[in-house]
Structures are given as structure tokens and as C-alpha cells.
Design a protein around this motif. Sequence first.
Motif, PDB file in Angstrom:
ATOM      1  N   LEU A 286       0.846  -1.194   0.000  1.00 27.67           N
ATOM      2  CA  LEU A 286       0.000   0.000   0.000  1.00 27.67           C
ATOM      3  C   LEU A 286       0.881   1.244   0.000  1.00 27.67           C
ATOM      4  O   LEU A 286       1.771   1.376   0.834  1.00 27.67           O
ATOM      5  N   TRP A 287       0.601   2.143  -0.939  1.00 31.42           N
ATOM      6  CA  TRP A 287       1.375   3.372  -1.087  1.00 31.42           C
ATOM      7  C   TRP A 287       0.474   4.598  -0.933  1.00 31.42           C
ATOM      8  O   TRP A 287      -0.714   4.554  -1.240  1.00 31.42           O
ATOM      9  N   GLN A 288       1.073   5.700  -0.498  1.00 32.32           N
ATOM     10  CA  GLN A 288       0.452   7.020  -0.608  1.00 32.32           C
ATOM     11  C   GLN A 288       1.542   8.029  -0.908  1.00 32.32           C
ATOM     12  O   GLN A 288       2.630   7.976  -0.325  1.00 32.32           O
ATOM     13  N   ASP A 289       1.238   8.945  -1.831  1.00 33.08           N
ATOM     14  CA  ASP A 289       2.237   9.970  -2.132  1.00 33.08           C
ATOM     15  C   ASP A 289       1.911  11.251  -1.388  1.00 33.08           C
ATOM     16  O   ASP A 289       0.888  11.368  -0.708  1.00 33.08           O
ATOM     17  N   SER A 290       2.788  12.213  -1.500  1.00 37.74           N
ATOM     18  CA  SER A 290       2.676  13.439  -0.713  1.00 37.74           C
ATOM     19  C   SER A 290       1.460  14.272  -1.099  1.00 37.74           C
ATOM     20  O   SER A 290       1.029  15.131  -0.323  1.00 37.74           O
TER      21      SER A 290
END
Length: 723
Positions: free
Chosen positions: A540-544
Motif C-alpha cells: 500500500l502506497w500514498q504519495d505526498s
Amino acid sequence: MSMMLTVYTARVCRAVAPGSRPNWSSHIAQAIASILVFGALICAQPAAAQFIQQGQKLVGTGYSGNAHQGASVALSADGTTAIVGGPDDNGNVGAAWVYTQSGGTWTQQTKLIGSGYSGTPVQGVSVALSADGTTAIVGGYEDNNHVGAAWVFTQSSGVWTQQAELIGSGNVGNANQGVSVALSADGTTAIMGGDDDNNGVGAAWVFTQSGGTWTQQTKLVGSGYSGTPYQGRSVALSADGTTAIVGGFGDNNNVGAAWVFTQSGGTWTQQTKLVGSGYSGTPFQGIAVALSGDGTTAIVGGDVDNNNVGAAWVFTQSGGTWTQQTKLVGSGYIGAPGQGLSVALSADGTTAIVGGDGDNNNVGAAWVFTQSGVTWTQQGSKRVGNGAVGSARQGISVALSANGNTAIVGGSGDSGFVGAAWVFGRHNPAAAHDFDGDGTSDLLWRNTSGALAMWLMSGGQRSSSHSFGIIPGAYTVIGQRDFNGDFYADLLWRDMSGDLAMWLMNGATVSSTPSLGNVPTTWTVYGTGDFNGDGLGDILWQDSSGDVAIWFMNGSQVLSTTDLGTVPTSTWSIVGSDMYGDILWVDTSSNYSIWQVAGGQVTASAGFGNVPVNWHFMGFGDFDGDGVVDILWRDNNTGTVAIWFLNSSGNIQSTASVGAVPIATTWTIAETGDFDGNGMSDILWIDGTGNVAIWFMTGATIASTAGLGNVGTTWAVQATNAE
């Protein structure tokens, strides 16, 4: 999300490799007395574990025609060797395919066809393996106009060689020898059923091997039969080969029965005839049989019970007397499943699997049960393998590894009777960060110098310690999950430049160190749970900017990606993600919410409202063993520990206070995990001086506690994205 894929393939990072190996054990002090004791001791009962499909279905290559692969199956004791029979291969000559498993991947090793056959023997109608997987027996009951036979093969250095063709003497008429077969653990005793011997009375032949030569020891015919019992339709042996069970489904006008024999000094004696009580109609008891390793637990299938619903009966022996323990009927069936057509037991007799190939219009299924005390309980829902084509008839055959943690289910009708087999592994979802696959959580440590070490846990105590040397400080462990489906937790690493790498683990051994490329540091990993239900960890990823995305993994390979949308980071932050792929959020006002993710979609969400800022999220776990994630909290003012028990919809079902450990004591919650293997999450504590202790939980009750010693102040538990 396409941008992420571009950078993923942009370049390959350097591998994270083990360095020198300092003496980790020197950092561990002697065990300390139990601490943090609250409440009375409670005997925790095992909770439901899940069996998850391991890889793709097995279909042997080199088949000819509709082979009916999966008509019979067997496993080695450790579950890493499988044999799958296909009796209709090549115009009913038949064959058997052998597979081996390494790192979660099953590979075909060979296709076995016994020589010296006559006519169309249907080799593979029955199969069995020795405990070490190096001896196989393959039955073919139509050989030589239904006289029947069985072929024995042995393996050395990966090469299989035929050792013998077995044909029992003393047969009366066309006996159908080889309709069933079994081997002792050491592969030196074999039993072969012939259910048509003597016009349907049936029999079983026992052979022993010495110096590569097989010799018939006896022919078994159970006494007290009624009518044409078809004895030998199914057979099984204890591990030492001195107890045999022989099923005869036709006894007493198809009520059926099973006969137990024991051997002493080379002489076989009937011990009892088993007929399960509580049957309905003509159940065909004895259509399938199995024994525990010590021969004191038996299971007998009857697939026609109750108008083809089917059932299986469990019996136990003490002092030579056999007693029925229970009748098993799996729930969740559709139509007339024919449960009991196939059965198997673990070596200790506490895990059973029951196949029913008629379930859901012949799709078929298998049911797993476990025993505690005298009570048998179905474990999770019925098992149906993925990737089936048409009426696969899954459950026509089943087998278990010795520890009951690996199962194989045959489906001879798959893909128009080409047939296949499916392998499943027992997964204890509460046992996060389980590196040796024993259903117990382990501990990963790292010190201020970058040294990495592992404690393998068993029964709530450290069973062994392992050092991996000093890992460059630029790399941190950002995930612990089984990414390749071998039921060993793996490690996900990332360095400060965004390079991503993985250690694929086999216990405390690093099997390989593949690179996953580079992802810009504007993207952060927030979870490694199973987001698509395939039993493998995903990322699971989240960017800025708030974009949320998932990599669906198969080992170190990114199979696909999905974007879940954008959540502004100025207002909402990801608190964490659990083993099931749920995502916990908090906003700037301390309001909490959870997303439930299935595949590439948020399937449900639930708002929890406002949580006072003095309460801190401490981790996820399954503290009541219901297969649904729970949330652990601690009050940073009083030290009170509490649990939110969630339901399957993600809503709070109940809350409970566990107890209070004053903040001033310096004890902090380091991690959750199932450290005693009972299917329920526990709580790991460490204090400011390095003392380590565990609360063993049963729901919100502390069942017991244990101290694990002192690790000093330079070592820290690695818990990021591990729960």
C-alpha cells in the motif's frame, strides 16, 4: 498510478545482503520473572485458522487425452512433495505426476508410468507417498483384466525409478487389486486393496520391503461382514505400518463398515469392525478411510449418508477398544456434496479434511476440521480451489501433511476431465510476522549499529536466535509479510533514496534478495496486507499529494496496480493497515475511520467518531480469533490498555479495557502477534531498560504472561507494517 509503474521499471537497486554475524545471544540476559500480570489464568482454545490456496492449480504436463488428474492425491509428511494420479491418461493406461515445492512454488518433477502392465491398468486410481516423499506407490485396479496391481517407485537425487510391481497372491477371481493403496512412513510396508476379490467380499494385501525386494506378508479379510462388503475399497496404515484399516462400503446392504487390523511379529489380527452410529439411509461407510500416525485415531467416510449429503465418522482407540468420537458434516454445502468420498488425517489425528466432489453441481469442495479435547470444529468455510474450469469435482481425493498445515485436493473433472489438484496451506491470520511457518509469530530486532536479528518463537518462548549481520543504515525494514505464498514471512526493505528490495525468507534463512526498483521518496509504504484475498502480501502506497495506490504482489513481481483515489494529506492521514488489507485513517481533529479493501476497490468504510488525543493507536490484531481485525489502544495519560473488537463490516462490535500499566513504568507496547499459536493475538511489551514480556490474550482477558529476558537499550523490535 502509471507514473508509479514507470519508476518501478526505471532501474534496479542494489541487493540488500547479509553481512557479518555478531553474537546476538550475548545481548540476551537470562529470563526474567513474569511481569505485568493481570487477571486469572484461562485455558485458551484454538481459534479458527484459514486454509489458503498455495499458487495455481497443479496440472501435469505430458498428459494424453482426458487424464482425470486428481482422481487420487498424496503428500509427504512435510507437505513439500505431492503425487497426483490420473487413471485415464493415454487411453486408461494411466499415470501419476510428482511435484515438489520450494519457496511457495510447485514444480513438476516427473510423470510416473509403471512398466509390465497388461491391458489398460488405469494407473493412478490410487497413490501414496512415504513420509520423506522418496517412495511412491501407484495403484491400477484394471491391470490384467481387473486382477489389478500396484507399482512402487523410489527417488534418488530427483530421479524416480520403478522398484517393483506388486500383485497379491491368493486372490479369488478378478480382485481389482490397487483400487486403494497406502504406505508406512518409512516406505517399507505397503497395503493394497482389492474390493472385488471373491465376488465382492474384497480383501487387502500387505507387503514388506527389505533390501529393495518386496514380499507379500498376508492377505486380510475382515470377519463379521454381511453380504458383499467390497472390503479394500479404501485402505490406510499407521506410520509404523503395524495398524491397518480397510474400508468396505457395501457391508450390510451399503451401510458399510471398516475393519481395523494390528500386526505383531509379522502376524496380523483383526482388532475390530467399525460402524458409525447416527447414519441416515445407506451411507456407504468405508468408501474412504484414514489413520493417525500412531494408529489410534481413524476417520471413515460415507458419501451417501443422508441422501448424498455425506459424512465422516471419527473413532479413537484406547486399550484396544475403539469408540466413536463424532460424526462430521461440513456446513455451507450446496446440493448433495457427497462429503466423505475422501478423507485424511494429520499425524496427530487432530486435523481432518473431508472431500465432497458433488458440492455445488459437481464443482466440489473440501471441509477442514480440528479437534480440541473431544470436540471437533469446522475450520472456516469449505475450501474450493481457484481457477477451476467446469465441474471440477474437487474433493474426489484429499490428503494432509503430517502437521496438518498443508492440504491437497484433487479434482478429476476439471477442464473437461483433464483434471487438476489444488494445494492449500493453513494460515493463522493472528500469527503475523511468522518466519518459520509454524503458526506462531516471531520477532525481528535491529540495533543502533544496524545489526539485524530474529527470534523464532514457539509456545510463547524464544526457541532460537539468529543473526543476519549489519545491514547498511540507509536501509530500513518497512514490511513483514508472506509475499510469495510459502507461508514464511518475508522482509520488505527500502533505503533513503527510494530503492526497494525484498528478502524472501525460509525461516531464518534468506532464500533470495530480489530488487523491486526505485520509487520516488514522495511515495511512502503504509501497509503490506493482503488486499486482494490471494493470501499474498501486497504493498500500500500514498504519495505526498494524497494519492493512494496498491501494488498487487506475487513474490517480488508486481502483478498489477490500482489507484484508490486521492485523500488530502492536509486533513487525513493513514494510521496503519492490517493483515486483511483494512486501512485505518485519522483526521486532524482525531476522528477515525476505516476502509475495507477488496481487490482494487474500497468495498466498505466505517467512521468511528472522535477519539481523545490522549488515546494512542498501538496496533492491529485478531484478539478474539474471529478472523476479523481488532484495534489496540493505550491511554497516554493513565497507561490503560483497551481493545476495539470490530465486526466483519468494520464497525465496532464491542470495546473492553484490558488493564493499566502506568506510563511511569516505561513499559511500552512494541508489537502484536500470536506468540503462543492459539489463533488469537497477544501483546508484546518492552521497558526502558530492555526487559521484554508478553501478555497472552484471550479476547480482552490476559490469560497468562511471560518474561523473555533483557535485550539492553540498543535493540528495538522491528514492527513497521508487520501486524
